[in-house]
Write an enzyme that holds these catalytic residues in place. Structure first.
Site: not given
Ligand code: 4NP
Length: 155
Positions: A14, A121, A8
């Site tokens: 995710r 997300d 992800c």
């Molecule tokens: P993930 O969610 O891609 O599902 O792990 C996110 C976690 C952190 C960030 C973006 C998406 N961030 O911008 O820090």
């Protein structure tokens, strides 16, 4: 033994949920898999799984206490048989990091669903229940497909 990398953006919501749910479902079906997860960004490098995602896994009886976020790199393309992205924009970043996809290893988590879609997300939506439900559907579909294609066999 098939080697799967769940991917992800941040590797704190995710893809770690996908990694642990996939391993748990495979174990329940007695299917041998190796599964890890990584992010396309380095924003969260070294961080543990985001607490709401961790709680969601704990509700399912799964611990991810030891998981730390990492960014994927181009060597992952050779290390894994299958690299599964949670959303379309992950796929383009994965292809960029890997320098393309000459062996057709990069796929979307819900590509076999009757409703092919991205996994929204939960970092932005706050809906960890929806993310977990989508990931359960995707992991089930992938295990069915890998069994059907005889890429994995029950022990
Ligand atoms: P993930 O969610 O891609 O599902 O792990 C996110 C976690 C952190 C960030 C973006 C998406 N961030 O911008 O820090």
């Amino acid at each position: 033994m098939i080697r799967v990398l769940m991917v992800c953006l941040g590797n704190i919501c995710r893809s770690p949920m996908a990694e642990y749910i996939f391993k748990s479902m495979a174990q329940r079906r007695d299917l041998p898999v190796q599964c890890d997860s990584a992010g396309t960004s380095d924003e969260e490098w070294g961080n543990p799984v985001y607490p709401p995602a961790r709680r969601k896994l704990a509700e399912m009886g799964i611990s991810c206490a030891e998981k730390r976020a990492r960014q994927m790199d181009r060597h992952d393309y050779g290390r894994y048989d299958l690299l599964i992205g949670m959303e379309e924009r992950n796929l383009s970043a994965m292809r960029r990091i890997c320098g393309g996809d000459p062996e057709g290893k990069i796929h979307l988590m819900l590509e076999d669903s009757p409703r092919r879609r991205d996994i929204a997300d939960p970092w932005y939506t706050g809906d960890f229940d929806a993310a977990a439900a989508d990931i359960l559907e995707g992991c089930g579909l992938w295990l069915d497909r890998l069994e059907q294609e005889e890429k994995i066999k029950a022990r």
